[in-house]
Design an enzyme around this catalytic site. Structure first.
Site, PDB file in Angstrom:
ATOM      1  N   SER A 122       0.770  -1.119   0.207  1.00  0.00           N
ATOM      2  CA  SER A 122       0.073   0.238  -0.114  1.00  0.00           C
ATOM      3  C   SER A 122       0.804   1.278  -0.101  1.00  0.00           C
ATOM      4  CB  SER A 122      -0.964  -0.024   1.194  1.00  0.00           C
ATOM      5  OG  SER A 122      -0.557  -0.609   2.329  1.00  0.00           O
ATOM      6  N   HIS A 143      -2.800  -3.099  -6.178  1.00  0.00           N
ATOM      7  CA  HIS A 143      -3.276  -2.679  -4.767  1.00  0.00           C
ATOM      8  C   HIS A 143      -4.888  -2.807  -4.403  1.00  0.00           C
ATOM      9  CE1 HIS A 143      -3.422   0.941  -1.876  1.00  0.00           C
ATOM     10  NE2 HIS A 143      -3.558  -0.190  -1.068  1.00  0.00           N
ATOM     11  N   GLU A 155      -5.954  -0.396  -7.478  1.00  0.00           N
ATOM     12  CA  GLU A 155      -5.026   0.683  -7.814  1.00  0.00           C
ATOM     13  C   GLU A 155      -3.812  -0.286  -8.596  1.00  0.00           C
ATOM     14  OE1 GLU A 155      -3.300   2.889  -4.447  1.00  0.00           O
ATOM     15  OE2 GLU A 155      -3.993   4.658  -5.754  1.00  0.00           O
ATOM     16  N   ASN A 193      -3.385   6.263  -0.410  1.00  0.00           N
ATOM     17  CA  ASN A 193      -3.011   6.369   0.847  1.00  0.00           C
ATOM     18  C   ASN A 193      -2.157   7.884   0.962  1.00  0.00           C
ATOM     19  OD1 ASN A 193      -3.659   4.222   2.277  1.00  0.00           O
ATOM     20  ND2 ASN A 193      -2.157   2.885   1.276  1.00  0.00           N
TER      21      ASN A 193
HETATM   22  P1  NAI Z   1      -1.519  -9.416   7.483  1.00  0.00           P
HETATM   23  O1  NAI Z   1      -0.770  -8.852   8.488  1.00  0.00           O
HETATM   24  O2  NAI Z   1      -3.079  -9.590   7.825  1.00  0.00           O
HETATM   25  O3  NAI Z   1      -0.980 -10.447   6.791  1.00  0.00           O
HETATM   26  C1  NAI Z   1       0.117 -10.568   6.421  1.00  0.00           C
HETATM   27  C2  NAI Z   1       0.501 -12.250   6.105  1.00  0.00           C
HETATM   28  O4  NAI Z   1       1.770 -12.317   5.566  1.00  0.00           O
HETATM   29  C3  NAI Z   1       0.575 -12.983   7.484  1.00  0.00           C
HETATM   30  O5  NAI Z   1      -0.339 -14.057   7.489  1.00  0.00           O
HETATM   31  C4  NAI Z   1       2.044 -13.279   7.450  1.00  0.00           C
HETATM   32  O6  NAI Z   1       2.269 -14.554   8.238  1.00  0.00           O
HETATM   33  C5  NAI Z   1       2.399 -13.473   6.129  1.00  0.00           C
HETATM   34  N1  NAI Z   1       3.724 -13.449   5.807  1.00  0.00           N
HETATM   35  C6  NAI Z   1       4.793 -12.601   6.423  1.00  0.00           C
HETATM   36  N2  NAI Z   1       6.143 -13.005   5.859  1.00  0.00           N
HETATM   37  C7  NAI Z   1       5.621 -13.958   4.667  1.00  0.00           C
HETATM   38  C8  NAI Z   1       6.502 -14.587   3.629  1.00  0.00           C
HETATM   39  N3  NAI Z   1       7.817 -14.259   3.669  1.00  0.00           N
HETATM   40  N4  NAI Z   1       5.890 -15.111   2.712  1.00  0.00           N
HETATM   41  C9  NAI Z   1       4.611 -15.592   2.996  1.00  0.00           C
HETATM   42  N5  NAI Z   1       3.850 -14.971   3.808  1.00  0.00           N
HETATM   43  C10 NAI Z   1       4.279 -14.207   4.701  1.00  0.00           C
HETATM   44  O7  NAI Z   1      -1.346  -8.047   6.514  1.00  0.00           O
HETATM   45  P2  NAI Z   1      -2.323  -7.459   5.378  1.00  0.00           P
HETATM   46  O8  NAI Z   1      -3.567  -6.540   5.986  1.00  0.00           O
HETATM   47  O9  NAI Z   1      -3.098  -8.641   4.685  1.00  0.00           O
HETATM   48  O10 NAI Z   1      -1.339  -6.756   4.344  1.00  0.00           O
HETATM   49  C11 NAI Z   1      -0.748  -7.411   3.576  1.00  0.00           C
HETATM   50  C12 NAI Z   1      -0.115  -6.200   2.245  1.00  0.00           C
HETATM   51  O11 NAI Z   1      -1.331  -5.749   2.020  1.00  0.00           O
HETATM   52  C13 NAI Z   1       0.682  -5.462   2.997  1.00  0.00           C
HETATM   53  O12 NAI Z   1       1.640  -5.143   1.797  1.00  0.00           O
HETATM   54  C14 NAI Z   1      -0.196  -4.170   3.144  1.00  0.00           C
HETATM   55  O13 NAI Z   1       0.221  -3.239   3.186  1.00  0.00           O
HETATM   56  C15 NAI Z   1      -1.087  -4.416   1.846  1.00  0.00           C
HETATM   57  N6  NAI Z   1      -2.392  -3.891   2.091  1.00  0.00           N
HETATM   58  C16 NAI Z   1      -3.258  -3.756   3.303  1.00  0.00           C
HETATM   59  C17 NAI Z   1      -4.508  -3.343   3.323  1.00  0.00           C
HETATM   60  C18 NAI Z   1      -5.219  -3.612   4.715  1.00  0.00           C
HETATM   61  O14 NAI Z   1      -6.375  -2.739   4.769  1.00  0.00           O
HETATM   62  N7  NAI Z   1      -5.123  -4.337   5.664  1.00  0.00           N
HETATM   63  C19 NAI Z   1      -5.158  -2.631   2.110  1.00  0.00           C
HETATM   64  C20 NAI Z   1      -4.217  -2.729   0.900  1.00  0.00           C
HETATM   65  C21 NAI Z   1      -3.061  -3.154   1.041  1.00  0.00           C
END
Ligand code: NAI
Length: 285
Positions: A122, A143, A155, A193
């Site tokens: 993001s 995104h 996005e 963002n």
């Molecule tokens: P989250 O913390 O819910 O999930 C991230 C997952 O990635 C966790 O299950 C973790 O164990 C896993 N992980 C960590 N290292 C890893 C690896 N080496 N290989 C595979 N999996 C791995 O985070 P979330 O919210 O899903 O965010 C994920 C991405 O999406 C980030 O880049 C975030 O900036 C982006 N994002 C998040 C939004 C939100 O509202 N939460 C909206 C748009 C984008």
């Protein structure tokens, strides 16, 4: 680059909030999905979220197929090597540059050269992530918005070296999942963002300075500007830790007007991360 009609298997990296949502919408669109996380437990949580979401959609008659059929298209793995057959990779692991660069460097040696590598970051630079690979022209930002099955927009973020065909492919793929897209250059925070984070931080600051109660802060913005959520409830929904990380990146890149609100830092330090922990600015069941 792999032809659109050749895309059968989509690899999703990360089974968290965004990863499981992306896996779900890709499977709903008919793709086979391999979802990868680092621990079995995180995969199980991801599948649980997918099952809940598919059941809710089925109850509302919003699915064209049986939830079980969609669910069966998704397999989980903890081994990055299992992504070798992927025709497209969408990375949605934690928002940390080192983690993402390591993943992309590893992918280089695992998936075929003509496979597009998309990241759901993001705020982080697509160009910096892409430079960890030998094929920066194949890397693009895709995104998705949270919650992925519900939000219509995606996005598309264009890195310094992204091939125009890859950008076009990213729009096509998102549209194929039933989404609508817009495009942003690879500048901090992209479109969404960059504008959203100062709005959230100002809402938190104004609340902290006693301008209004949290309820009135959110009601005022909803009724006064026609947005579906006010800044405090939206921050809880996104996750306060995610908001803080995003604000810090923007602050570092764009200067003081992006400084995170003090109360945002204090809440994250206290472990009150919003809806996902049951306590943010509001309390959740
Ligand atoms: P989250 O913390 O819910 O999930 C991230 C997952 O990635 C966790 O299950 C973790 O164990 C896993 N992980 C960590 N290292 C890893 C690896 N080496 N290989 C595979 N999996 C791995 O985070 P979330 O919210 O899903 O965010 C994920 C991405 O999406 C980030 O880049 C975030 O900036 C982006 N994002 C998040 C939004 C939100 O509202 N939460 C909206 C748009 C984008």
């Amino acid at each position: 680059m792999r032809g659109r009609s050749d895309i059968e298997t989509v690899a999703v990296i990360g089974a968290g909030t965004m990863g499981n949502g992306i896996a779900q919408v890709a499977a709903t669109a008919g793709y086979d999905v391999v979802m990868r996380d680092i621990e079995r437990e995180f995969l199980d949580n991801g599948f649980e979220a997918i099952d809940d979401s598919l059941s809710r959609l089925a109850a509302k008659d919003d699915l064209e197929e049986d939830p079980g059929t969609i669910r069966d298209r998704i397999t989980g793995t903890t081994a990055l090597g299992d992504l070798a057959e992927a025709d497209l990779v969408v990375e949605a692991a934690v928002e940390e540059m080192d983690v993402k660069r390591d993943i992309f460097a590893d992918l280089d040696g695992i998936v075929d050269d003509d496979v597009v590598l998309a990241t759901n970051t993001s705020t982080l630079s697509i160009t910096t992530i892409a430079s960890a690979t030998d094929r920066p022209e194949m890397v693009v930002g895709l995104h998705f918005m949270n919650p992925v099955p519900v939000m219509r927009g995606v996005e598309v973020v264009v890195g310094e070296k992204t091939d125009p065909d890859v950008t076009e492919f990213a729009h096509w793929f998102a549209e194929d999942l039933g989404k609508e897209t817009w495009e942003s250059d690879d500048k901090p925070g992209f479109v969404t963002n960059r504008v959203l984070m100062p709005w959230i931080n100002e809402g938190i600051r104004a609340y902290d300075e006693g301008v209004a109660s949290k309820e009135d802060m959110d009601r005022g913005m909803k009724l006064g500007t026609n947005v579906p959520m006010g800044p405090l409830e939206l921050a809880d929904h996104i996750g306060l830790d995610i908001c803080l990380d995003a604000s810090r990146t923007l602050h570092e890149e764009l200067g003081d007007r992006y400084k995170p609100a003090y109360l945002l830092k204090r809440k994250v330090d206290a472990g009150d991360l919003g809806k996902k922990t049951g306590q943010g600015f509001y309390e959740y069941e």
